[in-house]
Scaffold this motif. Structure first.
Motif, PDB file in Angstrom:
ATOM      1  N   HIS A  81      13.561   6.255 -15.573  1.00 25.36           N
ATOM      2  CA  HIS A  81      13.449   7.440 -16.423  1.00 25.36           C
ATOM      3  C   HIS A  81      12.047   7.521 -17.024  1.00 25.36           C
ATOM      4  O   HIS A  81      11.522   6.540 -17.559  1.00 25.36           O
ATOM      5  CB  HIS A  81      14.503   7.398 -17.542  1.00 25.36           C
ATOM      6  CG  HIS A  81      15.878   7.698 -17.043  1.00 25.36           C
ATOM      7  ND1 HIS A  81      17.007   7.067 -17.509  1.00 25.36           N
ATOM      8  CD2 HIS A  81      16.297   8.586 -16.102  1.00 25.36           C
ATOM      9  CE1 HIS A  81      18.071   7.557 -16.869  1.00 25.36           C
ATOM     10  NE2 HIS A  81      17.667   8.468 -16.022  1.00 25.36           N
ATOM     11  N   GLU A  84      10.858   6.238 -20.606  1.00 29.73           N
ATOM     12  CA  GLU A  84      11.265   4.900 -21.054  1.00 29.73           C
ATOM     13  C   GLU A  84      10.185   3.897 -20.662  1.00 29.73           C
ATOM     14  O   GLU A  84      10.136   3.437 -19.526  1.00 29.73           O
ATOM     15  CB  GLU A  84      12.637   4.579 -20.437  1.00 29.73           C
ATOM     16  CG  GLU A  84      13.671   5.618 -20.847  1.00 29.73           C
ATOM     17  CD  GLU A  84      15.006   5.485 -20.134  1.00 29.73           C
ATOM     18  OE1 GLU A  84      15.206   4.506 -19.399  1.00 29.73           O
ATOM     19  OE2 GLU A  84      15.838   6.391 -20.322  1.00 29.73           O
ATOM     20  N   HIS A 194      16.147   0.034 -18.664  1.00 31.92           N
ATOM     21  CA  HIS A 194      16.046   1.356 -19.313  1.00 31.92           C
ATOM     22  C   HIS A 194      15.781   1.146 -20.805  1.00 31.92           C
ATOM     23  O   HIS A 194      15.770   0.041 -21.315  1.00 31.92           O
ATOM     24  CB  HIS A 194      17.369   2.109 -19.190  1.00 31.92           C
ATOM     25  CG  HIS A 194      17.710   2.592 -17.824  1.00 31.92           C
ATOM     26  ND1 HIS A 194      17.772   3.926 -17.508  1.00 31.92           N
ATOM     27  CD2 HIS A 194      18.037   1.924 -16.685  1.00 31.92           C
ATOM     28  CE1 HIS A 194      18.126   4.068 -16.239  1.00 31.92           C
ATOM     29  NE2 HIS A 194      18.292   2.873 -15.704  1.00 31.92           N
TER      30      HIS A 194
HETATM   31 ZN   LIG Z   1      17.229   5.484 -18.820  1.00 25.88          ZN
END
Ligand SMILES: [Zn+2]
Length: 327
Positions: A81, A84, A194
């Motif tokens: 992501h 992040e 994450h």
């Molecule tokens: Zn994430």
């Protein structure tokens, strides 16, 4: 476009002064690894294992001890992501910590799996723009683009569709295809890093029911938890985070369901929101002003998992058949 040579690529990357001085822009992070490639040529090598949607190389670092038999294999990948950043910091720091020790395992680290999304966030920070990014260049959420449990067994999607957004198809993106090729090795253990949340999540993410190996996941999650000290994360099945929550097509359901890899999704930090005004800054949601403690903790649980591998206590499982029926 063929993959570039790492050193040539790195030399061509801009490294601007930027507002998040406690963090490394991706090129700065990769430049920390370059001296290790020079000084430990038998221990670490770099592989371009694919390309992003915009043609950026996807880099994996393979680490092993040439003098010892491998006791197991571990894949660590980070920053699927875009916003992040703590995960990439942990990945870069882990490579630097582990290479001089040359452990008796085969370790693969991918510090940035979504370089296009990452580049967007870097550009916005430079331009002072507060924008939210999660996906890749095609704005696909890579964490929902895998092949296992893409369909839902829940009635909730019709009520809260945002939680159940779908991607165009299984492995529809170059980044997820490349990760799947890499994962076919297959690995004993995989950790997808994450932020944020403070959990070691394990499969299933797309089904409420227990994975058949859930007790093994709990045990290994507790090993990582015990390594952390005061702010330890807790192991939990992701779909049981909340009664309405599922993550369809996640990377850990894919790695476990397809390859039997013991796969965790680690939600590092408990968010970067420290002051009221932080709620207005998307970058801060995911990234504390000072990531140092989270990096140290990351090295602890990665080390704890490596020691489980060395001791023969973390082995890939027979790939479970995805359950045929809804619970
Ligand atoms: Zn994430």
């Amino acid at each position: 476009m063929p993959c570039p040579d790492f050193a040539t690529w790195l030399a061509a990357q801009p490294r601007p002064a930027h507002p998040e001085s406690a963090y490394h822009y991706a090129a700065e992070g990769f430049s920390q690894i370059a001296p290790l490639l020079r000084d430990y040529p038998g221990v670490i090598r770099v592989e371009c294992f694919g390309e992003s949607g915009q043609g950026q190389p996807l880099w994996a670092f393979h680490i092993h001890n040439p003098g010892l038999p491998s006791e197991g294999s571990m894949l660590v990948f980070a920053s699927i992501h875009a916003m992040e950043w703590v995960p990439a910091e942990i990945a870069f720091a882990w490579i630097q910590a582990v290479v001089p020790l040359a452990p008796a395992i085969d370790l693969t680290v991918v510090p940035v799996l979504n370089p296009d999304g990452r580049q967007r966030v870097e550009r916005d920070l430079l331009e002072g723009k507060n924008r939210y990014h999660r996906g890749n260049a095609a704005r696909v959420d890579l964490n929902r683009d895998f092949s296992v449990f893409r369909d839902t067994d829940s009635i909730w999607p019709s009520l809260i569709p945002a939680y159940y957004r779908k991607t165009p198809g299984a492995l529809s993106q170059p980044e997820t295809q490349a990760l799947d090729r890499l994962a076919q090795r297959p690995y004993d253990v995989a950790l997808s890093l994450h932020s944020f949340g403070g959990f070691f999540y394990y499969p299933w993410t797309g089904r409420w029911q227990r994975a058949e190996d859930w007790q093994e996941f709990q045990r290994l999650g507790r090993v990582m938890q015990a390594s952390m000290g005061a702010h330890a994360y807790r192991p939990r099945q992701l779909s049981r985070w909340a009664f309405f929550f599922r993550a369809q097509g996640s990377e850990i359901d894919h790695l476990y369901g397809k390859y039997g890899t013991i796969a965790f999704l680690v939600e590092t930090t408990r968010s970067g929101i420290e002051r009221l005004e932080d709620f207005r800054t998307y970058f801060r949601w995911y990234n504390p002003r000072d990531p140092a403690r989270h990096i140290r903790e990351g090295i602890r649980y990665l080390r704890a998992m490596s020691l489980e591998l060395v001791a023969g206590r973390a082995k890939r499982l027979p790939p479970p058949l995805p359950p045929e029926t809804s619970p």
